[in-house]
Design an enzyme around this catalytic site. Structure first.
Site, mmCIF file in Angstrom:
data_model
loop_
_atom_site.group_PDB
_atom_site.id
_atom_site.type_symbol
_atom_site.label_atom_id
_atom_site.label_comp_id
_atom_site.label_asym_id
_atom_site.label_seq_id
_atom_site.Cartn_x
_atom_site.Cartn_y
_atom_site.Cartn_z
ATOM 1 N N ALA A 14 0.848 -1.177 0.023
ATOM 2 C CA ALA A 14 0.104 -0.125 -0.060
ATOM 3 C C ALA A 14 0.857 1.415 -0.100
ATOM 4 O O ALA A 14 0.238 2.447 0.174
ATOM 5 C CB ALA A 14 -0.909 -0.086 1.299
ATOM 6 N N TYR A 170 3.539 -13.609 -14.839
ATOM 7 C CA TYR A 170 2.634 -12.790 -14.020
ATOM 8 C C TYR A 170 1.168 -13.305 -14.354
ATOM 9 O O TYR A 170 0.388 -13.582 -13.456
ATOM 10 C CB TYR A 170 2.556 -11.486 -14.466
ATOM 11 C CG TYR A 170 1.776 -10.396 -13.971
ATOM 12 C CD1 TYR A 170 1.894 -9.797 -12.690
ATOM 13 C CD2 TYR A 170 0.636 -9.993 -14.816
ATOM 14 C CE1 TYR A 170 0.980 -8.892 -12.208
ATOM 15 C CE2 TYR A 170 -0.186 -8.927 -14.430
ATOM 16 C CZ TYR A 170 -0.109 -8.570 -12.963
ATOM 17 O OH TYR A 170 -0.918 -7.635 -12.429
ATOM 18 N N LYS A 174 -1.547 -14.913 -11.746
ATOM 19 C CA LYS A 174 -2.681 -14.181 -11.446
ATOM 20 C C LYS A 174 -3.952 -15.222 -11.809
ATOM 21 O O LYS A 174 -5.104 -15.020 -11.134
ATOM 22 C CB LYS A 174 -2.864 -12.908 -12.293
ATOM 23 C CG LYS A 174 -2.031 -11.879 -11.788
ATOM 24 C CD LYS A 174 -2.288 -11.463 -10.417
ATOM 25 C CE LYS A 174 -1.640 -10.026 -10.007
ATOM 26 N NZ LYS A 174 -1.826 -9.346 -8.574
HETATM 27 P P1 NAP Z 1 2.422 -0.833 -7.450
HETATM 28 O O1 NAP Z 1 2.462 0.570 -7.327
HETATM 29 O O2 NAP Z 1 3.810 -1.503 -7.894
HETATM 30 O O3 NAP Z 1 2.131 -1.537 -6.060
HETATM 31 C C1 NAP Z 1 2.253 -2.790 -5.794
HETATM 32 C C2 NAP Z 1 3.095 -2.904 -4.531
HETATM 33 O O4 NAP Z 1 3.611 -4.295 -3.944
HETATM 34 C C3 NAP Z 1 4.488 -2.132 -4.475
HETATM 35 O O5 NAP Z 1 4.421 -1.383 -3.521
HETATM 36 C C4 NAP Z 1 5.341 -3.340 -4.331
HETATM 37 O O6 NAP Z 1 6.715 -2.874 -3.742
HETATM 38 C C5 NAP Z 1 4.741 -4.093 -3.573
HETATM 39 N N1 NAP Z 1 5.145 -5.194 -3.222
HETATM 40 C C6 NAP Z 1 5.917 -6.166 -4.288
HETATM 41 N N2 NAP Z 1 6.362 -7.308 -3.884
HETATM 42 C C7 NAP Z 1 5.884 -7.235 -2.482
HETATM 43 C C8 NAP Z 1 6.131 -8.153 -1.500
HETATM 44 N N3 NAP Z 1 7.046 -9.355 -1.707
HETATM 45 N N4 NAP Z 1 5.613 -7.948 -0.033
HETATM 46 C C9 NAP Z 1 4.886 -6.884 -0.040
HETATM 47 N N5 NAP Z 1 4.748 -6.110 -0.890
HETATM 48 C C10 NAP Z 1 5.337 -6.200 -2.195
HETATM 49 O O7 NAP Z 1 1.462 -1.416 -8.606
HETATM 50 P P2 NAP Z 1 -0.168 -1.403 -8.637
HETATM 51 O O8 NAP Z 1 -0.383 -1.060 -10.114
HETATM 52 O O9 NAP Z 1 -0.777 -0.523 -7.620
HETATM 53 O O10 NAP Z 1 -0.529 -2.940 -8.426
HETATM 54 C C11 NAP Z 1 -1.170 -3.168 -7.254
HETATM 55 C C12 NAP Z 1 -1.896 -4.645 -7.571
HETATM 56 O O11 NAP Z 1 -2.834 -4.418 -8.679
HETATM 57 C C13 NAP Z 1 -0.985 -5.462 -7.964
HETATM 58 O O12 NAP Z 1 -1.219 -6.873 -7.427
HETATM 59 C C14 NAP Z 1 -1.292 -5.737 -9.652
HETATM 60 O O13 NAP Z 1 -0.642 -7.025 -9.980
HETATM 61 C C15 NAP Z 1 -2.468 -5.391 -9.814
HETATM 62 N N6 NAP Z 1 -2.686 -4.868 -11.045
HETATM 63 C C16 NAP Z 1 -2.543 -3.712 -11.614
HETATM 64 C C17 NAP Z 1 -2.749 -3.323 -12.738
HETATM 65 C C18 NAP Z 1 -2.380 -1.836 -13.317
HETATM 66 O O14 NAP Z 1 -2.589 -1.660 -14.510
HETATM 67 N N7 NAP Z 1 -1.657 -1.202 -12.558
HETATM 68 C C19 NAP Z 1 -3.567 -4.026 -13.677
HETATM 69 C C20 NAP Z 1 -3.909 -5.207 -12.964
HETATM 70 C C21 NAP Z 1 -3.626 -5.585 -11.853
HETATM 71 P P3 NAP Z 1 7.783 -2.681 -4.676
HETATM 72 O O15 NAP Z 1 7.459 -1.212 -5.229
HETATM 73 O O16 NAP Z 1 8.972 -2.825 -3.713
HETATM 74 O O17 NAP Z 1 7.933 -3.777 -5.857
#
Ligand code: NAP
Length: 275
Positions: A14, A170, A174
């Site tokens: 978060a 990925y 997922k």
């Molecule tokens: P984001 O800003 O990169 O957020 C993901 C967070 O998870 C980051 O703070 C990341 O930290 C953290 N993380 C990674 N590995 C971790 C671990 N081992 N333990 C705890 N935290 C960890 O990306 P987001 O786009 O908001 O994505 C949030 C979720 O939505 C993800 O599950 C992603 O797959 C999903 N999603 C996103 C999109 C999109 O278009 N943005 C689309 C479909 C699904 P680090 O920065 O250190 O890696």
């Protein structure tokens, strides 16, 4: 009084200011939940500066409190069982319950063209996108059982439902996450625990912008052209916002979804590709 008044929500991943996890935390807090905002320790690049994730989480917690909410910032790498145990201890000590778990942490790292993907990349993707949510969910369910119920929302992806070339690890993880959600729904409905998957499409976060840059580079085209091509199949022709995903999570975490479990809820702006 909001629909989640008196509830405690734990959200993983978060810290990123433009991220989906932060938007979910802010939305659930707005609905009245006490929020435990967590992320792994690391650095986040913002406006050309590296910021420590614990500092970003603290700022998020203070922002929630300044609006009259309750919040706790906790370091949690979901791949580390000892951090999961410590996080739940801290949550119990602060708020005495976990009513809502949002497995939001995820990573595109290790996603590559299929033939280039190494077993190490595959393993790393498995650990953050699937094993971590599984371990945290396993630790939270006994608490929810003792409380008489709870809500679990897993953040999947359109990659939970279909596939886009170049994201094999990925996409596979997922897809697995929706299987995890359905298993929890089937096994623990009897305990009043509901579990669903929200499947975002293109959401304009740092993770998404980085993927656009990578694909633009691989295709030797400007990023704006890459976006135009990627969004051509989106009915609304644009990426969504983190708040759009947060709204779906708030619905599944709240009383209006009392009879909804085991579903995939796409938040995609209308993506066909067979899903
Ligand atoms: P984001 O800003 O990169 O957020 C993901 C967070 O998870 C980051 O703070 C990341 O930290 C953290 N993380 C990674 N590995 C971790 C671990 N081992 N333990 C705890 N935290 C960890 O990306 P987001 O786009 O908001 O994505 C949030 C979720 O939505 C993800 O599950 C992603 O797959 C999903 N999603 C996103 C999109 C999109 O278009 N943005 C689309 C479909 C699904 P680090 O920065 O250190 O890696």
């Amino acid at each position: 009084m909001g629909p989640l008044e008196g509830k405690v929500a734990l959200i993983t991943g978060a810290s990123a200011p433009q991220g989906i996890g932060r938007a979910i935390a802010e939305r659930l807090a707005q609905d009245g939940a006490a929020v435990v905002v967590t992320d792994r320790e690391g650095l986040c690049r913002i406006d050309g500066q590296d910021r420590r994730t614990p500092d970003l989480l603290d700022e998020l917690a203070r922002a929630v409190e300044s609006r009259g909410g309750r919040a706790l910032a906790v370091k949690l790498d979901v791949t580390r069982p000892e951090e999961i145990a410590a996080c739940l201890d801290q949550t119990q000590a602060a708020f005495g319950a976990v009513d809502i778990l949002v497995n939001n942490a995820g990573s595109l790292a290790g996603s590559d063209n299929f033939l280039s993907t190494t077993p190490g990349q595959w393993q790393a993707s498995f650990e953050v996108n699937l094993l971590g949510p599984m371990m945290l969910t396993q630790a939270v369910i006994p608490l929810m059982q003792r409380q008489g119920g709870g809500r679990i929302v897993n953040i999947g992806s359109t990659g939970s439902l279909g596939a886009e070339a170049g994201f094999g690890a990925y996409t596979t993880m997922k897809h697995g996450l929706t299987g995890l959600s359905k298993t929890i729904a089937a096994e623990f409905g009897v305990d009043g625990i509901l579990c669903n998957t929200v499947c975002p499409g293109f959401i304009a976060t740092d993770m998404h912008n980085a993927a656009n840059l990578r694909l633009a580079g691989e295709n030797s085209i400007p990023v704006e052209e890459m976006k135009r091509r990627r969004y051509a199949n989106v009915a609304l022709r644009d990426a969504g916002l983190p708040a759009d995903v947060a709204n779906a999570v708030a619905y599944l975490a709240g009383p209006q979804a009392n009879y909804v479990t085991g579903i995939n809820l796409p938040v995609t702006g209308g993506v066909p590709c067979g899903i």
